[in-house]
Design a protein around this motif. Structure first.
Motif, PDB file in Angstrom:
ATOM      1  N   GLU A 122      -1.849   1.785  -2.877  1.00 34.68           N
ATOM      2  CA  GLU A 122      -2.236   1.252  -1.571  1.00 34.68           C
ATOM      3  C   GLU A 122      -3.419   2.023  -0.986  1.00 34.68           C
ATOM      4  OE1 GLU A 122       1.031   0.978   1.128  1.00 34.68           O
ATOM      5  OE2 GLU A 122       1.964  -0.709   0.062  1.00 34.68           O
ATOM      6  N   HIS A 123      -3.924   2.987  -1.760  1.00 37.35           N
ATOM      7  CA  HIS A 123      -4.980   3.856  -1.244  1.00 37.35           C
ATOM      8  C   HIS A 123      -6.223   3.871  -2.133  1.00 37.35           C
ATOM      9  CE1 HIS A 123      -1.833   5.282   1.441  1.00 37.35           C
ATOM     10  NE2 HIS A 123      -1.086   5.559   0.387  1.00 37.35           N
ATOM     11  N   ASP A 124      -6.037   3.819  -3.454  1.00 38.76           N
ATOM     12  CA  ASP A 124      -7.151   3.946  -4.384  1.00 38.76           C
ATOM     13  C   ASP A 124      -7.365   2.644  -5.149  1.00 38.76           C
ATOM     14  OD1 ASP A 124      -7.391   6.694  -3.736  1.00 38.76           O
ATOM     15  OD2 ASP A 124      -5.776   7.162  -5.153  1.00 38.76           O
ATOM     16  N   GLY A 125      -8.598   2.448  -5.591  1.00 32.27           N
ATOM     17  CA  GLY A 125      -8.876   1.324  -6.464  1.00 32.27           C
ATOM     18  C   GLY A 125      -9.419   0.101  -5.754  1.00 32.27           C
ATOM     19  N   GLU A 126      -9.421  -1.011  -6.495  1.00 35.66           N
ATOM     20  CA  GLU A 126      -9.983  -2.259  -6.010  1.00 35.66           C
ATOM     21  C   GLU A 126      -8.954  -3.026  -5.177  1.00 35.66           C
ATOM     22  OE1 GLU A 126     -12.972  -3.524  -6.505  1.00 35.66           O
ATOM     23  OE2 GLU A 126     -13.818  -2.228  -8.064  1.00 35.66           O
ATOM     24  N   PRO A 127      -9.351  -3.529  -4.024  1.00 32.27           N
ATOM     25  CA  PRO A 127      -8.425  -4.375  -3.254  1.00 32.27           C
ATOM     26  C   PRO A 127      -8.177  -5.684  -3.999  1.00 32.27           C
ATOM     27  CG  PRO A 127     -10.608  -4.424  -2.275  1.00 32.27           C
ATOM     28  CD  PRO A 127     -10.656  -3.373  -3.357  1.00 32.27           C
ATOM     29  N   LEU A 128      -6.980  -6.240  -3.799  1.00 33.37           N
ATOM     30  CA  LEU A 128      -6.645  -7.505  -4.445  1.00 33.37           C
ATOM     31  C   LEU A 128      -6.957  -8.699  -3.556  1.00 33.37           C
ATOM     32  CD1 LEU A 128      -3.245  -6.595  -6.146  1.00 33.37           C
ATOM     33  CD2 LEU A 128      -5.584  -6.328  -7.001  1.00 33.37           C
ATOM     34  N   PHE A 129      -6.889  -8.472  -2.243  1.00 33.23           N
ATOM     35  CA  PHE A 129      -7.097  -9.582  -1.315  1.00 33.23           C
ATOM     36  C   PHE A 129      -8.165  -9.246  -0.281  1.00 33.23           C
ATOM     37  CE2 PHE A 129      -2.679 -10.005  -2.789  1.00 33.23           C
ATOM     38  CZ  PHE A 129      -2.738 -11.288  -3.328  1.00 33.23           C
ATOM     39  N   LEU A 130      -8.849 -10.280   0.150  1.00 31.59           N
ATOM     40  CA  LEU A 130      -9.828 -10.143   1.230  1.00 31.59           C
ATOM     41  C   LEU A 130      -9.095 -10.091   2.567  1.00 31.59           C
ATOM     42  CD1 LEU A 130     -12.398 -12.786  -0.054  1.00 31.59           C
ATOM     43  CD2 LEU A 130     -12.473 -10.303  -0.374  1.00 31.59           C
ATOM     44  N   PRO A 131      -9.751  -9.646   3.638  1.00 37.37           N
ATOM     45  CA  PRO A 131      -9.074  -9.540   4.941  1.00 37.37           C
ATOM     46  C   PRO A 131      -8.416 -10.843   5.403  1.00 37.37           C
ATOM     47  CG  PRO A 131     -11.158  -8.365   4.998  1.00 37.37           C
ATOM     48  CD  PRO A 131     -11.109  -9.070   3.675  1.00 37.37           C
ATOM     49  N   HIS A 132      -9.016 -11.992   5.063  1.00 36.56           N
ATOM     50  CA  HIS A 132      -8.431 -13.270   5.493  1.00 36.56           C
ATOM     51  C   HIS A 132      -7.415 -13.811   4.496  1.00 36.56           C
ATOM     52  CE1 HIS A 132     -10.963 -15.325   2.550  1.00 36.56           C
ATOM     53  NE2 HIS A 132     -11.992 -14.630   3.005  1.00 36.56           N
ATOM     54  N   GLY A 133      -7.153 -13.062   3.412  1.00 34.52           N
ATOM     55  CA  GLY A 133      -6.096 -13.438   2.483  1.00 34.52           C
ATOM     56  C   GLY A 133      -6.555 -14.014   1.161  1.00 34.52           C
ATOM     57  N   GLY A 134      -7.840 -14.304   1.023  1.00 34.81           N
ATOM     58  CA  GLY A 134      -8.336 -14.844  -0.239  1.00 34.81           C
ATOM     59  C   GLY A 134      -8.399 -13.791  -1.328  1.00 34.81           C
ATOM     60  N   HIS A 135      -8.563 -14.249  -2.568  1.00 36.41           N
ATOM     61  CA  HIS A 135      -8.658 -13.338  -3.706  1.00 36.41           C
ATOM     62  C   HIS A 135      -9.947 -12.527  -3.646  1.00 36.41           C
ATOM     63  CE1 HIS A 135      -5.708 -15.560  -6.610  1.00 36.41           C
ATOM     64  NE2 HIS A 135      -5.185 -15.291  -5.445  1.00 36.41           N
ATOM     65  N   SER A 136      -9.831 -11.245  -3.948  1.00 35.23           N
ATOM     66  CA  SER A 136     -11.033 -10.422  -4.106  1.00 35.23           C
ATOM     67  C   SER A 136     -11.719 -10.804  -5.414  1.00 35.23           C
ATOM     68  CB  SER A 136     -10.663  -8.940  -4.134  1.00 35.23           C
ATOM     69  OG  SER A 136      -9.939  -8.636  -5.323  1.00 35.23           O
ATOM     70  N   GLU A 137     -12.953 -10.359  -5.569  1.00 37.49           N
ATOM     71  CA  GLU A 137     -13.695 -10.640  -6.798  1.00 37.49           C
ATOM     72  C   GLU A 137     -12.952 -10.084  -8.015  1.00 37.49           C
ATOM     73  OE1 GLU A 137     -18.078  -9.745  -8.835  1.00 37.49           O
ATOM     74  OE2 GLU A 137     -17.710  -9.273  -6.723  1.00 37.49           O
ATOM     75  N   TYR A 138     -12.383  -8.899  -7.877  1.00 39.08           N
ATOM     76  CA  TYR A 138     -11.639  -8.286  -8.985  1.00 39.08           C
ATOM     77  C   TYR A 138     -10.414  -9.116  -9.354  1.00 39.08           C
ATOM     78  CZ  TYR A 138      -8.148  -5.336 -11.209  1.00 39.08           C
ATOM     79  OH  TYR A 138      -7.156  -4.868 -12.031  1.00 39.08           O
ATOM     80  N   LEU A 139      -9.638  -9.539  -8.355  1.00 39.49           N
ATOM     81  CA  LEU A 139      -8.442 -10.324  -8.644  1.00 39.49           C
ATOM     82  C   LEU A 139      -8.817 -11.651  -9.288  1.00 39.49           C
ATOM     83  CD1 LEU A 139      -5.397 -10.583  -8.564  1.00 39.49           C
ATOM     84  CD2 LEU A 139      -5.581 -11.457  -6.221  1.00 39.49           C
ATOM     85  N   GLN A 140      -9.938 -12.228  -8.874  1.00 38.28           N
ATOM     86  CA  GLN A 140     -10.376 -13.481  -9.497  1.00 38.28           C
ATOM     87  C   GLN A 140     -10.732 -13.261 -10.956  1.00 38.28           C
ATOM     88  OE1 GLN A 140     -10.244 -16.582  -7.973  1.00 38.28           O
ATOM     89  NE2 GLN A 140     -10.438 -17.106 -10.148  1.00 38.28           N
ATOM     90  N   GLN A 141     -11.342 -12.116 -11.277  1.00 36.93           N
ATOM     91  CA  GLN A 141     -11.673 -11.801 -12.669  1.00 36.93           C
ATOM     92  C   GLN A 141     -10.404 -11.709 -13.515  1.00 36.93           C
ATOM     93  OE1 GLN A 141     -13.937  -8.167 -12.528  1.00 36.93           O
ATOM     94  NE2 GLN A 141     -15.702  -9.126 -11.572  1.00 36.93           N
TER      95      GLN A 141
END
Length: 240
Positions: A122-141
């Motif tokens: 919950e502290h390090d690495g790539e976020p999974l979701f954008l602030p509004h709840g959509g997928h981050s670029e990493y999660l989409q990959q």
């Protein structure tokens, strides 16, 4: 043990995944499943062989990473030492699961995450979701990787069906003696029977070619040149 749960943007809105590879973050493995559609990329870096499930009498291709249990000679504190990382490694800590529909219709695929993976934070690495709840670029990959694996399941099954139909696998073993006289034996694996392949009737070769399986067989055979570099990695590791 895997603690896989369905990923959602409410419960897991603050989750992150550490993308880097290291002995502390990656599961210790001496092999990883190799998907036929990535053989072309894998064969430049890893020896490709097959393992047999004695219960189902089926085979699966694997990329060898080491000689001993839990030994990954491609992984060090600086990261993954290869230009191509197998997809089954890249997709971690995610996987695809099947969830029954509420109306009792056919189950549908869902994205799971292994909450016990050291890559999850919950502290390090790539976020999974954008602030509004959509997928981050990493999660989409990651979603795209898993979708590709699923979409090509039928193609993968054709590959294994043809291997079985034409009895193209034979047992394989390799004895290695290091400079320090330590001996290692790779056993319990299978590879392409070159003699059998070379004597198949023209109709069989035509089918293998039509189904795009023939190049895959040669990628496996070509990958065996990587045993030399795997031995070199083991030599270097044995010297500390």
């Amino acid at each position: 043990m895997t603690n896989a749960v369905v990923l959602n943007n409410v419960t897991h809105k603050d989750l992150r995944v550490v993308r880097r590879h290291s002995p502390a973050l990656n599961e210790p493995l001496n092999m990883t499943l190799a998907l036929p559609f990535e053989f072309r990329s894998l064969q430049h870096e890893y020896p490709l062989v097959f393992i047999r499930n004695d219960t189902t009498h089926t085979y699966q291709a694997v990329a060898l990473l080491g000689f001993e249990q839990q030994e990954n000679l491609y992984l060090n504190d600086q990261g993954w030492d290869a230009s191509y990382i197998p997809l089954m490694i890249e997709r971690q800590p995610f996987l695809i699961g099947m969830q029954p529909a509420a109306d009792n219709s056919a189950a549908h695929p869902v994205l799971l995450i292994d909450m016990d993976s050291p890559k999850v934070s919950e502290h390090d690495g790539e976020p999974l979701f954008l602030p509004h709840g959509g997928h981050s670029e990493y999660l989409q990959q990651v979603t795209d990787i898993l979708a590709t694996i699923r979409e090509r399941e039928s193609e993968t099954q054709v590959f294994y069906d043809l291997l079985a139909r034409y009895e193209l696998l034979e047992p394989f073993f390799l004895d290695v003696t290091l400079d320090n006289q330590t001996k290692h034996r790779l056993t319990g694996y299978y590879t392409i029977n070159e003699e059998r392949l070379s004597t198949l009737p023209k109709e069989a070769i035509a089918e293998l070619h039509q189904q795009n399986v023939l190049p895959l067989l040669y990628y496996v055979l070509a990958s065996h040149s990587n045993f030399r570099s795997l031995i070199d990695r083991k030599q270097a590791a044995s010297r500390g």
